[in-house]
Write an enzyme that holds these catalytic residues in place. Sequence first.
Site, PDB file in Angstrom:
ATOM      1  N   ALA A 142      52.871 -16.869 -23.560  1.00  0.00           N
ATOM      2  CA  ALA A 142      52.935 -17.470 -25.122  1.00  0.00           C
ATOM      3  C   ALA A 142      50.997 -16.998 -24.891  1.00  0.00           C
ATOM      4  CB  ALA A 142      52.921 -18.143 -25.961  1.00  0.00           C
ATOM      5  N   ILE A 165      53.655  -9.900 -26.580  1.00  0.00           N
ATOM      6  CA  ILE A 165      54.498 -10.194 -27.479  1.00  0.00           C
ATOM      7  C   ILE A 165      54.547 -11.744 -27.667  1.00  0.00           C
ATOM      8  CG2 ILE A 165      55.618  -8.702 -27.359  1.00  0.00           C
ATOM      9  CD1 ILE A 165      57.607  -8.874 -26.117  1.00  0.00           C
ATOM     10  N   GLY A 166      54.749 -12.601 -26.395  1.00  0.00           N
ATOM     11  CA  GLY A 166      54.829 -14.089 -26.853  1.00  0.00           C
ATOM     12  C   GLY A 166      53.748 -14.604 -27.957  1.00  0.00           C
ATOM     13  N   SER A 173      64.735  -6.088 -21.452  1.00  0.00           N
ATOM     14  CA  SER A 173      64.286  -4.648 -21.469  1.00  0.00           C
ATOM     15  C   SER A 173      65.365  -3.500 -22.067  1.00  0.00           C
ATOM     16  CB  SER A 173      63.151  -4.446 -20.806  1.00  0.00           C
ATOM     17  OG  SER A 173      62.718  -2.766 -20.944  1.00  0.00           O
ATOM     18  N   TYR A 183      61.943  -3.953 -11.081  1.00  0.00           N
ATOM     19  CA  TYR A 183      62.042  -4.595 -12.555  1.00  0.00           C
ATOM     20  C   TYR A 183      63.258  -4.771 -13.474  1.00  0.00           C
ATOM     21  CZ  TYR A 183      59.984  -4.682 -17.380  1.00  0.00           C
ATOM     22  OH  TYR A 183      59.722  -5.243 -18.964  1.00  0.00           O
TER      23      TYR A 183
HETATM   24  N1  LIG Z   1      54.537  -4.096 -23.081  1.00  0.00           N
HETATM   25  C1  LIG Z   1      56.277  -4.212 -22.917  1.00  0.00           C
HETATM   26  O1  LIG Z   1      56.414  -2.309 -23.157  1.00  0.00           O
HETATM   27  C2  LIG Z   1      57.731  -3.936 -22.304  1.00  0.00           C
HETATM   28  C3  LIG Z   1      58.525  -3.873 -22.626  1.00  0.00           C
HETATM   29  C4  LIG Z   1      59.960  -4.638 -22.436  1.00  0.00           C
HETATM   30  C5  LIG Z   1      60.288  -5.452 -22.138  1.00  0.00           C
HETATM   31  N2  LIG Z   1      58.803  -6.221 -21.955  1.00  0.00           N
HETATM   32  C6  LIG Z   1      59.058  -8.005 -21.629  1.00  0.00           C
HETATM   33  O2  LIG Z   1      58.484  -8.986 -22.416  1.00  0.00           O
HETATM   34  C7  LIG Z   1      57.609 -10.145 -21.985  1.00  0.00           C
HETATM   35  C8  LIG Z   1      56.725 -10.447 -22.491  1.00  0.00           C
HETATM   36  O3  LIG Z   1      55.615  -9.478 -21.662  1.00  0.00           O
HETATM   37  P1  LIG Z   1      54.499  -8.822 -22.391  1.00  0.00           P
HETATM   38  O4  LIG Z   1      54.631  -7.388 -22.616  1.00  0.00           O
HETATM   39  O5  LIG Z   1      54.188  -9.773 -23.779  1.00  0.00           O
HETATM   40  O6  LIG Z   1      53.157  -9.037 -21.532  1.00  0.00           O
HETATM   41  P2  LIG Z   1      51.906  -9.534 -21.255  1.00  0.00           P
HETATM   42  O7  LIG Z   1      50.907  -9.101 -22.088  1.00  0.00           O
HETATM   43  O8  LIG Z   1      51.321  -9.284 -20.018  1.00  0.00           O
HETATM   44  O9  LIG Z   1      52.307 -10.972 -21.171  1.00  0.00           O
HETATM   45  C9  LIG Z   1      53.039 -11.394 -20.476  1.00  0.00           C
HETATM   46  C10 LIG Z   1      52.949 -12.959 -20.442  1.00  0.00           C
HETATM   47  O10 LIG Z   1      53.637 -13.986 -18.985  1.00  0.00           O
HETATM   48  C11 LIG Z   1      52.658 -15.046 -18.561  1.00  0.00           C
HETATM   49  N3  LIG Z   1      53.266 -14.805 -17.213  1.00  0.00           N
HETATM   50  C12 LIG Z   1      52.563 -14.035 -16.389  1.00  0.00           C
HETATM   51  N4  LIG Z   1      53.254 -14.695 -14.810  1.00  0.00           N
HETATM   52  C13 LIG Z   1      53.624 -16.144 -15.110  1.00  0.00           C
HETATM   53  C14 LIG Z   1      53.532 -16.925 -14.188  1.00  0.00           C
HETATM   54  N5  LIG Z   1      53.353 -16.968 -13.348  1.00  0.00           N
HETATM   55  N6  LIG Z   1      53.272 -18.179 -15.366  1.00  0.00           N
HETATM   56  C15 LIG Z   1      53.940 -18.470 -16.083  1.00  0.00           C
HETATM   57  N7  LIG Z   1      53.143 -17.277 -16.985  1.00  0.00           N
HETATM   58  C16 LIG Z   1      53.403 -16.144 -16.343  1.00  0.00           C
HETATM   59  C17 LIG Z   1      51.251 -13.803 -19.051  1.00  0.00           C
HETATM   60  O11 LIG Z   1      50.416 -15.087 -18.488  1.00  0.00           O
HETATM   61  P3  LIG Z   1      48.514 -14.680 -18.156  1.00  0.00           P
HETATM   62  O12 LIG Z   1      48.295 -15.069 -20.282  1.00  0.00           O
HETATM   63  O13 LIG Z   1      48.719 -15.799 -17.732  1.00  0.00           O
HETATM   64  O14 LIG Z   1      49.024 -13.623 -18.493  1.00  0.00           O
HETATM   65  C18 LIG Z   1      51.684 -13.672 -20.296  1.00  0.00           C
HETATM   66  O15 LIG Z   1      51.873 -15.095 -21.538  1.00  0.00           O
HETATM   67  C19 LIG Z   1      58.469 -10.072 -20.532  1.00  0.00           C
HETATM   68  O16 LIG Z   1      59.200 -10.638 -19.951  1.00  0.00           O
HETATM   69  C20 LIG Z   1      58.087  -8.111 -19.731  1.00  0.00           C
HETATM   70  O17 LIG Z   1      59.074  -8.100 -19.318  1.00  0.00           O
HETATM   71  C21 LIG Z   1      57.741  -5.952 -22.287  1.00  0.00           C
END
Ligand SMILES: NC(=O)c1ccc[n+]([C@@H]2O[C@H](COP(=O)([O-])OP(=O)(O)OC[C@H]3O[C@@H](n4cnc5c(N)ncnc54)[C@H](OP(=O)(O)O)[C@@H]3O)[C@@H](O)[C@H]2O)c1
Length: 289
Positions: free
Chosen positions: A18, A22-23, A146, A171
């Site tokens: 978060a 999206i979180g 996803s 992934y």
């Molecule tokens: N973006 C897309 O197109 C898409 C599509 C399908 C599914 N998703 C899924 O959506 C979810 C959220 O991704 P997002 O797109 O919002 O990406 P994002 O902006 O990169 O956010 C990822 C989040 O996960 C946290 N995180 C990463 N590694 C971590 C770790 N080792 N320990 C604790 N927290 C960690 C990050 O923390 P930091 O802020 O510290 O980096 C950030 O809060 C993921 O599960 C991803 O697979 C995304």
Amino acid sequence: MCAKRLDLQGKTCVITGATSGIGEVAAERLAAMGARLVLIARDRARGEAALRRLRARAPGAAHRVLYADLMLIAEVKRVAAEIAAQERRIDILVNNAGAIFSYRRLTAEGLERTFALNHMAYFVLSHGLREPLLAAAPARVVNTASAAHQSAQLRFEDLQFARAYNGVSAYQRSKLCNILFTRELSRRWVGKGVTVNCLHPGFVATRFGDNSGGLFQTVLKVAKPVGAISPEEGAKTITYLASSPAVEGKSGGYYYKNKLATPTKEAQSDADAKRLWDISARLSGVGTA
Ligand SMILES: NC(=O)c1ccc[n+]([C@@H]2O[C@H](COP(=O)([O-])OP(=O)(O)OC[C@H]3O[C@@H](n4cnc5c(N)ncnc54)[C@H](OP(=O)(O)O)[C@@H]3O)[C@@H](O)[C@H]2O)c1
């Protein structure tokens, strides 16, 4: 719109990932509906900034943040135990933190990091929060999966991708794991009053993949401004599954754009869901209940 949704006053929501994407948007929306948020973040500066944003939106709400590297099973267990000791009831758990890695590396615990972060963290955190979730029944678990699972097949003999590692395939496979985990956890918990659903958020312009390295990072950089939706749009199905009365009592589903969707045949295999569960339980030492 929000007014028609479940009133989340008095409800507690634990959410990962978060601090970004999206979180972050989902946390802010759930807080706006009245929920008290417990964030799990890995980076102090980013965690405090997310907390400040939440507090600015709802002054007085007792949101808080705890820190853990969710890639490590020991860290997930520790943070889950800390939360479970402090929160008697958890109404909503959102497993959302995830990443893609172009290069294969193992965590200090010897697991391939995509599998560790994207799948094992969901598994171990859900178990660590089992008691407060059951205590809050009806409670909800929401797992961010996803559509990337569509090209994946599980290779049980090589879940850690020791052979021919490819970041995109790792992934995709981890996101298939999210759907299979949702299926099996739902089967086990729905009778106890905890529903479990997962979702595809769409292709979203977040920080996802920005530090993945390799060609994929470049491809994403070009593709996001052209084809991706906003984090506000991408967060909608998380918020829906976490709060909408329309999914009250519904469990085991895979959703896209607030609608039940059909994942691949591989993602509907009860046998694979059970096998993945057993392997995850063996690797983590939890999940036998
Ligand atoms: N973006 C897309 O197109 C898409 C599509 C399908 C599914 N998703 C899924 O959506 C979810 C959220 O991704 P997002 O797109 O919002 O990406 P994002 O902006 O990169 O956010 C990822 C989040 O996960 C946290 N995180 C990463 N590694 C971590 C770790 N080792 N320990 C604790 N927290 C960690 C990050 O923390 P930091 O802020 O510290 O980096 C950030 O809060 C993921 O599960 C991803 O697979 C995304």
